[in-house]
Design a protein around this motif. Structure first.
Motif, PDB file in Angstrom:
ATOM      1  N   MET A  40       0.851  -1.166   0.000  1.00 33.98           N
ATOM      2  CA  MET A  40       0.000   0.000   0.000  1.00 33.98           C
ATOM      3  C   MET A  40       0.898   1.230   0.000  1.00 33.98           C
ATOM      4  O   MET A  40       1.848   1.328   0.767  1.00 33.98           O
ATOM      5  N   GLY A  41       0.599   2.183  -0.849  1.00 30.68           N
ATOM      6  CA  GLY A  41       1.362   3.421  -0.920  1.00 30.68           C
ATOM      7  C   GLY A  41       0.910   4.400   0.139  1.00 30.68           C
ATOM      8  O   GLY A  41      -0.006   4.155   0.911  1.00 30.68           O
ATOM      9  N   SER A  42       1.571   5.508   0.173  1.00 34.46           N
ATOM     10  CA  SER A  42       1.167   6.541   1.121  1.00 34.46           C
ATOM     11  C   SER A  42       0.835   7.814   0.368  1.00 34.46           C
ATOM     12  O   SER A  42       1.284   8.023  -0.753  1.00 34.46           O
ATOM     13  N   THR A  43       0.038   8.638   0.999  1.00 34.75           N
ATOM     14  CA  THR A  43      -0.403   9.903   0.437  1.00 34.75           C
ATOM     15  C   THR A  43      -0.197  10.982   1.480  1.00 34.75           C
ATOM     16  O   THR A  43      -0.328  10.729   2.676  1.00 34.75           O
ATOM     17  N   VAL A  44       0.094  12.161   1.042  1.00 32.28           N
ATOM     18  CA  VAL A  44       0.291  13.283   1.951  1.00 32.28           C
ATOM     19  C   VAL A  44      -1.059  13.892   2.299  1.00 32.28           C
ATOM     20  O   VAL A  44      -1.885  14.139   1.429  1.00 32.28           O
ATOM     21  N   LEU A  45      -1.275  14.126   3.592  1.00 31.50           N
ATOM     22  CA  LEU A  45      -2.467  14.807   4.081  1.00 31.50           C
ATOM     23  C   LEU A  45      -1.993  16.030   4.839  1.00 31.50           C
ATOM     24  O   LEU A  45      -1.243  15.922   5.798  1.00 31.50           O
ATOM     25  N   SER A  46      -2.416  17.175   4.397  1.00 35.65           N
ATOM     26  CA  SER A  46      -2.033  18.421   5.048  1.00 35.65           C
ATOM     27  C   SER A  46      -3.237  18.951   5.805  1.00 35.65           C
ATOM     28  O   SER A  46      -4.349  18.964   5.289  1.00 35.65           O
ATOM     29  N   LEU A  47      -3.014  19.375   7.045  1.00 32.22           N
ATOM     30  CA  LEU A  47      -4.119  19.943   7.798  1.00 32.22           C
ATOM     31  C   LEU A  47      -3.642  21.083   8.663  1.00 32.22           C
ATOM     32  O   LEU A  47      -2.487  21.167   9.040  1.00 32.22           O
ATOM     33  N   ARG A  48      -4.564  21.940   8.977  1.00 32.36           N
ATOM     34  CA  ARG A  48      -4.282  23.109   9.811  1.00 32.36           C
ATOM     35  C   ARG A  48      -4.930  22.858  11.164  1.00 32.36           C
ATOM     36  O   ARG A  48      -6.111  22.552  11.254  1.00 32.36           O
ATOM     37  N   ILE A  49      -4.119  22.964  12.237  1.00 33.01           N
ATOM     38  CA  ILE A  49      -4.655  22.736  13.573  1.00 33.01           C
ATOM     39  C   ILE A  49      -4.229  23.860  14.511  1.00 33.01           C
ATOM     40  O   ILE A  49      -3.241  24.550  14.264  1.00 33.01           O
ATOM     41  N   ASP A  50      -4.974  24.009  15.555  1.00 34.42           N
ATOM     42  CA  ASP A  50      -4.727  25.008  16.577  1.00 34.42           C
ATOM     43  C   ASP A  50      -3.385  24.731  17.263  1.00 34.42           C
ATOM     44  O   ASP A  50      -3.001  23.580  17.476  1.00 34.42           O
ATOM     45  N   GLY A  51      -2.694  25.781  17.644  1.00 35.36           N
ATOM     46  CA  GLY A  51      -1.401  25.652  18.307  1.00 35.36           C
ATOM     47  C   GLY A  51      -1.467  24.887  19.612  1.00 35.36           C
ATOM     48  O   GLY A  51      -0.570  24.101  19.940  1.00 35.36           O
ATOM     49  N   GLU A  52      -2.537  25.107  20.392  1.00 38.23           N
ATOM     50  CA  GLU A  52      -2.696  24.390  21.652  1.00 38.23           C
ATOM     51  C   GLU A  52      -2.882  22.900  21.424  1.00 38.23           C
ATOM     52  O   GLU A  52      -2.337  22.072  22.159  1.00 38.23           O
ATOM     53  N   LEU A  53      -3.640  22.542  20.393  1.00 39.44           N
ATOM     54  CA  LEU A  53      -3.828  21.133  20.062  1.00 39.44           C
ATOM     55  C   LEU A  53      -2.497  20.509  19.640  1.00 39.44           C
ATOM     56  O   LEU A  53      -2.167  19.404  20.062  1.00 39.44           O
ATOM     57  N   LEU A  54      -1.731  21.229  18.844  1.00 39.72           N
ATOM     58  CA  LEU A  54      -0.423  20.714  18.425  1.00 39.72           C
ATOM     59  C   LEU A  54       0.477  20.483  19.635  1.00 39.72           C
ATOM     60  O   LEU A  54       1.168  19.465  19.716  1.00 39.72           O
TER      61      LEU A  54
END
Length: 60
Positions: A1-15
């Protein structure tokens, strides 16, 4: 199985929280998030299988 890039924007506190959780497990944030998604997907598929089995055999 290959991989795919998923980009997401999250809150700094969550990070920050994700970094803390990942560090406690000796993992990168990316690995922690992927494992969390895999676990959630498994839980959902397992629950569906249980429900289908109960429908087929009836609840005991």
């Amino acid at each position: 199985m290959g991989s795919t890039v998923l980009s997401l924007r999250i809150d700094g506190e969550l990070l920050d929280r994700l970094r803390d959780h990942a560090a406690k497990r000796g993992m990168s944030v990316q690995d922690y998030v992927v494992r969390t998604l895999i676990r959630d997907d498994f839980d959902e598929r397992f629950q569906t299988a249980v429900e289908e089995t109960e429908e087929f055999y009836g609840r005991t």
